[in-house]
Design a protein around this motif. Structure first.
Motif, mmCIF file in Angstrom:
data_model
loop_
_atom_site.group_PDB
_atom_site.id
_atom_site.type_symbol
_atom_site.label_atom_id
_atom_site.label_comp_id
_atom_site.label_asym_id
_atom_site.label_seq_id
_atom_site.Cartn_x
_atom_site.Cartn_y
_atom_site.Cartn_z
ATOM 1 N N ALA A 86 0.828 -1.209 0.000
ATOM 2 C CA ALA A 86 0.000 0.000 0.000
ATOM 3 C C ALA A 86 0.858 1.253 0.000
ATOM 4 N N MET A 87 1.924 1.247 0.789
ATOM 5 C CA MET A 87 2.796 2.415 0.858
ATOM 6 C C MET A 87 3.536 2.649 -0.457
ATOM 7 N N ASP A 88 3.909 1.581 -1.126
ATOM 8 C CA ASP A 88 4.575 1.737 -2.425
ATOM 9 C C ASP A 88 3.651 2.432 -3.418
ATOM 10 N N GLU A 89 2.405 2.006 -3.466
ATOM 11 C CA GLU A 89 1.446 2.626 -4.382
ATOM 12 C C GLU A 89 1.152 4.068 -3.972
ATOM 13 N N TRP A 90 1.043 4.310 -2.680
ATOM 14 C CA TRP A 90 0.787 5.660 -2.178
ATOM 15 C C TRP A 90 1.932 6.608 -2.548
ATOM 16 N N GLU A 91 3.165 6.145 -2.351
ATOM 17 C CA GLU A 91 4.320 6.994 -2.642
ATOM 18 C C GLU A 91 4.489 7.215 -4.142
ATOM 19 N N LYS A 92 4.223 6.193 -4.945
ATOM 20 C CA LYS A 92 4.311 6.365 -6.395
ATOM 21 C C LYS A 92 3.296 7.399 -6.879
ATOM 22 N N SER A 93 2.115 7.354 -6.320
ATOM 23 C CA SER A 93 1.080 8.305 -6.729
ATOM 24 C C SER A 93 1.467 9.722 -6.343
ATOM 25 N N HIS A 94 2.021 9.881 -5.144
ATOM 26 C CA HIS A 94 2.465 11.204 -4.723
ATOM 27 C C HIS A 94 3.644 11.686 -5.569
ATOM 28 N N ALA A 95 4.531 10.768 -5.907
ATOM 29 C CA ALA A 95 5.695 11.151 -6.707
ATOM 30 C C ALA A 95 5.269 11.645 -8.085
ATOM 31 N N GLU A 96 4.169 11.090 -8.578
ATOM 32 C CA GLU A 96 3.660 11.499 -9.884
ATOM 33 C C GLU A 96 2.635 12.628 -9.764
ATOM 34 N N GLN A 97 2.525 13.195 -8.540
ATOM 35 C CA GLN A 97 1.573 14.271 -8.274
ATOM 36 C C GLN A 97 0.158 13.857 -8.649
ATOM 37 N N ALA A 98 -0.142 12.595 -8.292
ATOM 38 C CA ALA A 98 -1.470 12.064 -8.623
ATOM 39 C C ALA A 98 -2.244 11.714 -7.378
ATOM 40 N N ALA A 99 -1.871 12.383 -6.255
ATOM 41 C CA ALA A 99 -2.524 12.040 -4.998
ATOM 42 C C ALA A 99 -4.010 12.328 -5.036
ATOM 43 N N ASN A 100 -4.427 13.297 -5.839
ATOM 44 C CA ASN A 100 -5.836 13.652 -5.907
ATOM 45 C C ASN A 100 -6.549 13.010 -7.093
ATOM 46 N N ALA A 101 -5.858 12.161 -7.796
ATOM 47 C CA ALA A 101 -6.483 11.513 -8.949
ATOM 48 C C ALA A 101 -7.598 10.587 -8.489
ATOM 49 N N PRO A 102 -8.710 10.563 -9.247
ATOM 50 C CA PRO A 102 -9.840 9.717 -8.845
ATOM 51 C C PRO A 102 -9.480 8.235 -8.751
ATOM 52 N N GLY A 103 -8.471 7.824 -9.524
ATOM 53 C CA GLY A 103 -8.138 6.412 -9.528
ATOM 54 C C GLY A 103 -7.238 5.955 -8.392
ATOM 55 N N LEU A 104 -6.778 6.888 -7.538
ATOM 56 C CA LEU A 104 -5.850 6.495 -6.479
ATOM 57 C C LEU A 104 -6.484 5.505 -5.510
ATOM 58 N N GLN A 105 -7.722 5.758 -5.140
ATOM 59 C CA GLN A 105 -8.399 4.862 -4.195
ATOM 60 C C GLN A 105 -8.494 3.447 -4.754
ATOM 61 N N SER A 106 -8.871 3.343 -6.014
ATOM 62 C CA SER A 106 -9.005 2.007 -6.609
ATOM 63 C C SER A 106 -7.646 1.336 -6.764
ATOM 64 N N ARG A 107 -6.605 2.121 -7.062
ATOM 65 C CA ARG A 107 -5.274 1.534 -7.187
ATOM 66 C C ARG A 107 -4.770 1.025 -5.840
ATOM 67 N N LEU A 108 -5.054 1.760 -4.784
ATOM 68 C CA LEU A 108 -4.665 1.311 -3.445
ATOM 69 C C LEU A 108 -5.382 0.014 -3.080
ATOM 70 N N GLU A 109 -6.675 -0.037 -3.356
ATOM 71 C CA GLU A 109 -7.436 -1.253 -3.045
ATOM 72 C C GLU A 109 -6.933 -2.442 -3.861
ATOM 73 N N LEU A 110 -6.588 -2.188 -5.115
ATOM 74 C CA LEU A 110 -6.055 -3.257 -5.957
ATOM 75 C C LEU A 110 -4.711 -3.746 -5.429
ATOM 76 N N ALA A 111 -3.845 -2.811 -5.030
ATOM 77 C CA ALA A 111 -2.541 -3.184 -4.485
ATOM 78 C C ALA A 111 -2.700 -3.998 -3.206
ATOM 79 N N LEU A 112 -3.643 -3.611 -2.363
ATOM 80 C CA LEU A 112 -3.885 -4.351 -1.119
ATOM 81 C C LEU A 112 -4.437 -5.741 -1.415
ATOM 82 N N ASP A 113 -5.371 -5.818 -2.351
ATOM 83 C CA ASP A 113 -5.949 -7.126 -2.697
ATOM 84 C C ASP A 113 -4.882 -8.067 -3.250
ATOM 85 N N LEU A 114 -4.013 -7.550 -4.109
ATOM 86 C CA LEU A 114 -2.955 -8.383 -4.685
ATOM 87 C C LEU A 114 -1.978 -8.845 -3.605
#
Length: 227
Positions: A86-114
């Motif tokens: 989860a932290m890897d996905e969170w940090e990647k999103s912040h690094a790409e300045q995509a913290a507010n992107a609508p898809g961040l929540q779904s990407r986090l959930e996908l990373a956790l599920d995997l």
């Protein structure tokens, strides 16, 4: 009076037909491998339970993400792997300045599920062998028994002697195969049921932690949007 037949286990094995010997050797190997799996999984589950308890206490105690990340690096798998994913996905999103992107929540959930799925597979590794031996072991032993008894009755017909002394050695050799089948199957069944339950409990803890972490990150994301 004829010489007494040697009914020791080693003698019965050596005097058995090659098919029965193959069955016996296979069942002995399966039994040893089952005990190795049982010991390995028991140690792994005990270690996972201790590590999960430590990580859950740190998480519930309000430790920062940096502290939890440092703790995760000292552990192997389990909640640490889920948190790290989860932290890897969170940090990647912040690094790409995509913290507010609508898809961040779904990407986090996908990373956790995997991560939970991968850790679940690791926990359940080799349990299938226990299930296979537990169900097939008695039948493999029974095959050796049937084959040995068939040879015993063939020997009776060849000797034209219905004396029990003629057939008893062959029957004893054949029944040894069944005994070895049960020797492998009974511990495998008991251990499979116990270890499957333990693995299920550990997986449930990871799924619960994954949901709590996803909720926490979602709250942080919403707070960031509102700021």
């Amino acid at each position: 009076m004829g010489e007494a037949h040697d009914f020791s286990l080693f003698s019965l094995f050596m005097q058995a037909d090659w098919v029965v010997k193959t069955v016996m050797v296979g069942l002995l190997f399966a039994s040893v491998w089952c005990w190795a799996i049982i010991a390995n999984r028991a140690i792994a589950y005990g270690r996972s339970q201790r590590q999960m308890r430590i990580f859950e206490q740190a998480f519930a105690g309000g430790a920062s993400f940096e502290q939890l990340r440092a703790l995760a690096e000292t552990q192997n798998g389990g909640l640490s792997a889920v948190f790290a994913a989860a932290m890897d996905e969170w940090e990647k999103s912040h690094a790409e300045q995509a913290a507010n992107a609508p898809g961040l929540q779904s990407r986090l959930e996908l990373a956790l599920d995997l991560a939970v799925s991968e850790e679940s597979q690791a926990l359940e590794k080799q349990l299938g062998f226990l299930a296979t031996i537990g169900s097939a072991g008695p039948f493999i032993g029974l095959f050796g028994t049937v084959w040995g008894i068939m040879n015993a009755f063939t020997a009776i017909a060849a000797a034209e002697n219905t004396s029990l002394a003629v057939v008893a050695p062959g029957i004893a050799e054949a029944l040894l195969a069944t005994a070895l089948g049960l020797l492998a199957a009974i511990p495998a069944v008991i251990a499979y049921n116990k270890l499957s339950a333990d693995a299920g409990n550990l997986i449930a803890r990871m799924e619960g932690f994954s949901d709590r972490l996803a909720a926490m990150l979602s709250r942080q994301l919403d707070a960031g949007r509102a700021a």
